[in-house]
Design a protein around this motif. Structure first.
Motif, PDB file in Angstrom:
ATOM      1  N   PRO A  40       0.797  -1.238   0.000  1.00 49.74           N
ATOM      2  CA  PRO A  40       0.000   0.000   0.000  1.00 49.74           C
ATOM      3  C   PRO A  40       0.826   1.283   0.000  1.00 49.74           C
ATOM      4  O   PRO A  40       0.417   2.285  -0.584  1.00 49.74           O
ATOM      5  N   GLY A  41       2.012   1.269   0.647  1.00 50.66           N
ATOM      6  CA  GLY A  41       2.866   2.449   0.643  1.00 50.66           C
ATOM      7  C   GLY A  41       3.316   2.816  -0.762  1.00 50.66           C
ATOM      8  O   GLY A  41       3.342   3.996  -1.144  1.00 50.66           O
ATOM      9  N   ASN A  42       3.670   1.802  -1.552  1.00 51.17           N
ATOM     10  CA  ASN A  42       4.071   2.036  -2.938  1.00 51.17           C
ATOM     11  C   ASN A  42       2.902   2.544  -3.781  1.00 51.17           C
ATOM     12  O   ASN A  42       3.093   3.331  -4.713  1.00 51.17           O
ATOM     13  N   TRP A  43       1.707   2.066  -3.457  1.00 54.11           N
ATOM     14  CA  TRP A  43       0.526   2.526  -4.196  1.00 54.11           C
ATOM     15  C   TRP A  43       0.398   4.045  -4.124  1.00 54.11           C
ATOM     16  O   TRP A  43       0.189   4.709  -5.136  1.00 54.11           O
ATOM     17  N   ALA A  44       0.515   4.572  -2.899  1.00 56.37           N
ATOM     18  CA  ALA A  44       0.359   6.020  -2.708  1.00 56.37           C
ATOM     19  C   ALA A  44       1.400   6.792  -3.510  1.00 56.37           C
ATOM     20  O   ALA A  44       1.081   7.787  -4.172  1.00 56.37           O
ATOM     21  N   ALA A  45       2.661   6.335  -3.459  1.00 61.70           N
ATOM     22  CA  ALA A  45       3.736   7.021  -4.180  1.00 61.70           C
ATOM     23  C   ALA A  45       3.533   6.936  -5.692  1.00 61.70           C
ATOM     24  O   ALA A  45       3.712   7.929  -6.415  1.00 61.70           O
ATOM     25  N   ASN A  46       3.136   5.764  -6.189  1.00 59.61           N
ATOM     26  CA  ASN A  46       2.944   5.585  -7.632  1.00 59.61           C
ATOM     27  C   ASN A  46       1.780   6.410  -8.172  1.00 59.61           C
ATOM     28  O   ASN A  46       1.855   6.984  -9.259  1.00 59.61           O
ATOM     29  N   GLY A  50       2.169   9.323 -11.032  1.00 60.11           N
ATOM     30  CA  GLY A  50       1.415   9.376 -12.283  1.00 60.11           C
ATOM     31  C   GLY A  50       0.412  10.510 -12.323  1.00 60.11           C
ATOM     32  O   GLY A  50       0.233  11.162 -13.356  1.00 60.11           O
ATOM     33  N   GLY A  51      -0.241  10.749 -11.187  1.00 61.78           N
ATOM     34  CA  GLY A  51      -1.262  11.799 -11.139  1.00 61.78           C
ATOM     35  C   GLY A  51      -0.696  13.197 -11.260  1.00 61.78           C
ATOM     36  O   GLY A  51      -1.317  14.076 -11.856  1.00 61.78           O
ATOM     37  N   ASP A  52       0.497  13.417 -10.704  1.00 59.93           N
ATOM     38  CA  ASP A  52       1.092  14.754 -10.712  1.00 59.93           C
ATOM     39  C   ASP A  52       2.006  15.012 -11.918  1.00 59.93           C
ATOM     40  O   ASP A  52       2.131  16.149 -12.367  1.00 59.93           O
ATOM     41  N   TYR A  53       2.649  13.931 -12.420  1.00 58.25           N
ATOM     42  CA  TYR A  53       3.665  14.143 -13.461  1.00 58.25           C
ATOM     43  C   TYR A  53       3.482  13.270 -14.705  1.00 58.25           C
ATOM     44  O   TYR A  53       4.376  13.211 -15.559  1.00 58.25           O
ATOM     45  N   GLY A  54       2.364  12.604 -14.834  1.00 62.12           N
ATOM     46  CA  GLY A  54       2.105  11.809 -16.021  1.00 62.12           C
ATOM     47  C   GLY A  54       3.073  10.649 -16.170  1.00 62.12           C
ATOM     48  O   GLY A  54       3.358   9.935 -15.208  1.00 62.12           O
ATOM     49  N   TYR A  55       3.610  10.480 -17.361  1.00 61.37           N
ATOM     50  CA  TYR A  55       4.506   9.355 -17.644  1.00 61.37           C
ATOM     51  C   TYR A  55       5.958   9.610 -17.208  1.00 61.37           C
ATOM     52  O   TYR A  55       6.764   8.688 -17.159  1.00 61.37           O
ATOM     53  N   THR A  56       6.301  10.842 -16.908  1.00 62.49           N
ATOM     54  CA  THR A  56       7.713  11.244 -16.818  1.00 62.49           C
ATOM     55  C   THR A  56       8.521  10.553 -15.725  1.00 62.49           C
ATOM     56  O   THR A  56       9.750  10.509 -15.803  1.00 62.49           O
ATOM     57  N   LEU A  57       7.867  10.007 -14.699  1.00 61.76           N
ATOM     58  CA  LEU A  57       8.610   9.378 -13.604  1.00 61.76           C
ATOM     59  C   LEU A  57       8.619   7.851 -13.686  1.00 61.76           C
ATOM     60  O   LEU A  57       8.999   7.183 -12.726  1.00 61.76           O
ATOM     61  N   LEU A  58       8.238   7.300 -14.832  1.00 65.43           N
ATOM     62  CA  LEU A  58       8.287   5.844 -14.983  1.00 65.43           C
ATOM     63  C   LEU A  58       9.698   5.294 -14.849  1.00 65.43           C
ATOM     64  O   LEU A  58       9.899   4.152 -14.421  1.00 65.43           O
ATOM     65  N   TRP A  59      10.692   6.095 -15.175  1.00 67.22           N
ATOM     66  CA  TRP A  59      12.085   5.649 -15.097  1.00 67.22           C
ATOM     67  C   TRP A  59      12.476   5.225 -13.684  1.00 67.22           C
ATOM     68  O   TRP A  59      13.341   4.370 -13.500  1.00 67.22           O
ATOM     69  N   ILE A 251      10.503  -8.367 -12.134  1.00 66.84           N
ATOM     70  CA  ILE A 251       9.908  -7.824 -13.363  1.00 66.84           C
ATOM     71  C   ILE A 251       8.382  -7.767 -13.222  1.00 66.84           C
ATOM     72  O   ILE A 251       7.730  -6.830 -13.698  1.00 66.84           O
ATOM     73  N   VAL A 252       7.809  -8.775 -12.538  1.00 63.72           N
ATOM     74  CA  VAL A 252       6.365  -8.742 -12.256  1.00 63.72           C
ATOM     75  C   VAL A 252       6.043  -7.511 -11.415  1.00 63.72           C
ATOM     76  O   VAL A 252       5.074  -6.790 -11.680  1.00 63.72           O
ATOM     77  N   GLY A 253       6.874  -7.269 -10.384  1.00 57.42           N
ATOM     78  CA  GLY A 253       6.690  -6.085  -9.550  1.00 57.42           C
ATOM     79  C   GLY A 253       6.839  -4.796 -10.350  1.00 57.42           C
ATOM     80  O   GLY A 253       6.075  -3.839 -10.169  1.00 57.42           O
ATOM     81  N   TRP A 254       7.825  -4.771 -11.253  1.00 55.77           N
ATOM     82  CA  TRP A 254       8.037  -3.608 -12.123  1.00 55.77           C
ATOM     83  C   TRP A 254       6.795  -3.344 -12.969  1.00 55.77           C
ATOM     84  O   TRP A 254       6.357  -2.188 -13.119  1.00 55.77           O
ATOM     85  N   ALA A 255       6.216  -4.402 -13.519  1.00 52.24           N
ATOM     86  CA  ALA A 255       5.040  -4.259 -14.388  1.00 52.24           C
ATOM     87  C   ALA A 255       3.838  -3.720 -13.614  1.00 52.24           C
ATOM     88  O   ALA A 255       3.115  -2.826 -14.092  1.00 52.24           O
ATOM     89  N   ILE A 256       3.620  -4.232 -12.397  1.00 55.10           N
ATOM     90  CA  ILE A 256       2.465  -3.792 -11.603  1.00 55.10           C
ATOM     91  C   ILE A 256       2.641  -2.350 -11.150  1.00 55.10           C
ATOM     92  O   ILE A 256       1.698  -1.543 -11.209  1.00 55.10           O
ATOM     93  N   ASN A 257       3.840  -1.994 -10.687  1.00 59.67           N
ATOM     94  CA  ASN A 257       4.089  -0.610 -10.282  1.00 59.67           C
ATOM     95  C   ASN A 257       3.966   0.339 -11.464  1.00 59.67           C
ATOM     96  O   ASN A 257       3.436   1.446 -11.329  1.00 59.67           O
ATOM     97  N   SER A 258       4.464  -0.088 -12.624  1.00 63.73           N
ATOM     98  CA  SER A 258       4.331   0.729 -13.831  1.00 63.73           C
ATOM     99  C   SER A 258       2.864   0.933 -14.188  1.00 63.73           C
ATOM    100  O   SER A 258       2.450   2.032 -14.580  1.00 63.73           O
ATOM    101  N   ALA A 259       2.073  -0.133 -14.033  1.00 64.62           N
ATOM    102  CA  ALA A 259       0.641  -0.047 -14.346  1.00 64.62           C
ATOM    103  C   ALA A 259      -0.056   0.984 -13.465  1.00 64.62           C
ATOM    104  O   ALA A 259      -0.943   1.714 -13.925  1.00 64.62           O
ATOM    105  N   MET A 260       0.343   1.045 -12.187  1.00 62.70           N
ATOM    106  CA  MET A 260      -0.248   2.042 -11.282  1.00 62.70           C
ATOM    107  C   MET A 260       0.003   3.458 -11.790  1.00 62.70           C
ATOM    108  O   MET A 260      -0.902   4.306 -11.807  1.00 62.70           O
ATOM    109  N   ILE A 261       1.250   3.718 -12.190  1.00 60.02           N
ATOM    110  CA  ILE A 261       1.599   5.050 -12.700  1.00 60.02           C
ATOM    111  C   ILE A 261       0.866   5.342 -14.008  1.00 60.02           C
ATOM    112  O   ILE A 261       0.354   6.456 -14.217  1.00 60.02           O
TER     113      ILE A 261
END
Length: 421
Positions: A40-46, A50-59, A251-261
């Motif tokens: 849940p902590g990562n959810w809030a950050a992600n 995404g909400g504040d900066y769009g795609y730019t912080l996917l890196w 990589i699964v974790g990367w994909a899910i976090n990316s999806a949140m953003i």
């Protein structure tokens, strides 16, 4: 000639199939660690990213995943080579007084982690059924204790794989409802960008993605795949497949976090909606994507809260048992006591928190303080020939680990200062 060719082809095919089956047997420990990467902590950050900066912080998801792979892989090596988890190895090597301080702080970190995980599950129950947070915390706590105290590791592993799968499916569904500009996303995954005001979010994701309890947990659960520590070929095989499991799981974790953003970028950012709470994010999804999407969002958060609470409890049990030079064993009193202290302690703290959001912040502060201790302990142990023998870290490995350790530590200290100042 043809028969000879066919035999060679069949033998090669059989070996490839056997290797694939071997790899499948080794999948599991890495996925247990992955849930800490999608808590849940990562959810809030992600969502904020995404909400504040769009795609730019996917890196930052890509960079954090690379660092996570290296550190988790190193922690798992210790478990495979020595047959001990990080906590047991520390007890065997460090001065008793220093060891008690180090592992005592790790138990506190596990409690702090559990606080965020239980709270995330309670927030999800509130979203879905309107259950008050404190009552929701008790319900989640009882369910987690039941899972941990009544199931063997193999069953727990299957539970977690199931939860991770459901979280992944939930976000695939969410992504199917939005329009993603994949060209922009591809560039953002590999191109660092620092928009004005984004540093706190970058620090919170990169600095908190490596969690202390996950390093202890991975060194413990990887031992479920051990059969013969005296056979060097078995150790080498485990080291090989462990990396594949870790890489696949991260990589699964990367994909899910990316999806949140991506979801936050395509909904909140495009609509210029400011989101500061998980419950607010769920409410905002209803007019944008429909009620089904908001329900799926809450369900995924519930699965994340439950699965990460399970792994946090396991880590706490492993750390506490290791203080007494004991292995994680649900039938052992030290493991049971460690699980209870970790989860019940976290639930008690939640009852004294008036603001859930501040509770999440305070839990991250404690992790920021303890994480460097765990990372430096791990590098010390895995670099020691006394502990690892010929499998001790090479010079190149030490350099890579120290660079990552300093980056993660620096980010966590900056994150801590941002909370204090």
């Amino acid at each position: 000639m043809n028969l000879s060719f066919i035999k060679k082809y069949l033998n090669k095919h059989h070996k490839s199939k056997r290797k694939a089956l071997d790899f499948i047997k080794y999948i599991g420990p890495g996925l247990l660690v992955t849930v800490g990467f999608i808590d849940p902590g990562n959810w809030a950050a992600n969502i904020s990213a995404g909400g504040d900066y769009g795609y730019t912080l996917l890196w930052m998801v890509t960079l954090s995943t690379i660092m996570l792979i290296v550190l988790q892989h190193n922690a798992a090596h210790l478990g495979i080579v020595t047959g001990n988890c990080l906590s047991e190895a520390s007890t065997a090597i460090l001065n008793p007084k220093l060891n008690n301080v180090v592992l005592g702080s790790a138990v506190i970190a596990a409690i702090s982690t559990s606080l965020a995980e239980l709270l995330g599950g309670a927030i999800a129950l509130n979203m879905l059924f309107g259950i008050p947070l404190k009552l929701g915390t008790i319900l989640v706590l009882c369910f987690i204790l039941w899972i941990l105290y009544t199931n063997s590791y193999k069953k727990l592993e299957k539970w977690i794989i199931g939860f991770v799968s459901l979280i992944g499916i939930s976000f695939i569904f969410e992504l199917s409802l939005v329009h993603v500009e994949w060209g922009k996303a591809m560039v953002s995954w590999i191109k660092p960008s620092f928009p004005i005001g984004s540093l706190p979010i970058i620090m919170s994701v990169l600095g908190a993605v490596v969690m202390p309890h996950n390093l202890f947990l991975h060194s413990q659960v990887i031992q479920s795949r051990q059969w013969n520590l005296e056979d060097e070929s078995v150790i080498k095989k485990q080291l090989k497949y462990e990396f594949m499991d870790t890489f696949f799981s991260m990589i699964v974790g990367w994909a899910i976090n990316s999806a949140m953003i991506l979801i936050a970028a395509t909904t909140f950012f495009t609509q210029k909606v400011k989101v500061t709470q998980l419950s607010q994010a769920q409410q905002m999804l209803t007019p944008l994507l429909g009620s089904t999407a908001s329900v799926v969002f809450a369900l995924a958060l519930l699965f994340a809260g439950i699965s990460s609470s399970v792994t946090a409890g396991m880590a706490g049990g492993s750390i506490f048992a290791g203080i007494f030079a004991k292995d994680y064993n649900i039938d052992d009193k030290y493991t049971k006591l460690g699980i209870g202290i970790t989860l019940i302690g976290a639930a008690i703290v939640i009852f004294f928190i008036s603001d859930p959001f501040k509770g999440l912040i305070y839990s991250q502060m404690l992790l920021s303080i303890q994480l460097p201790i765990t990372i430096f302990l791990q590098i010390y142990l895995t670099s020691s020939k006394k502990v690892m023998g010929k499998y001790a870290n090479s010079t190149i490995s030490k350099i890579i680990l120290w660079v990552i350790a300093l980056i993660v530590t620096g980010l966590n200290l900056m994150l801590l200062l941002s909370f204090i100042l």
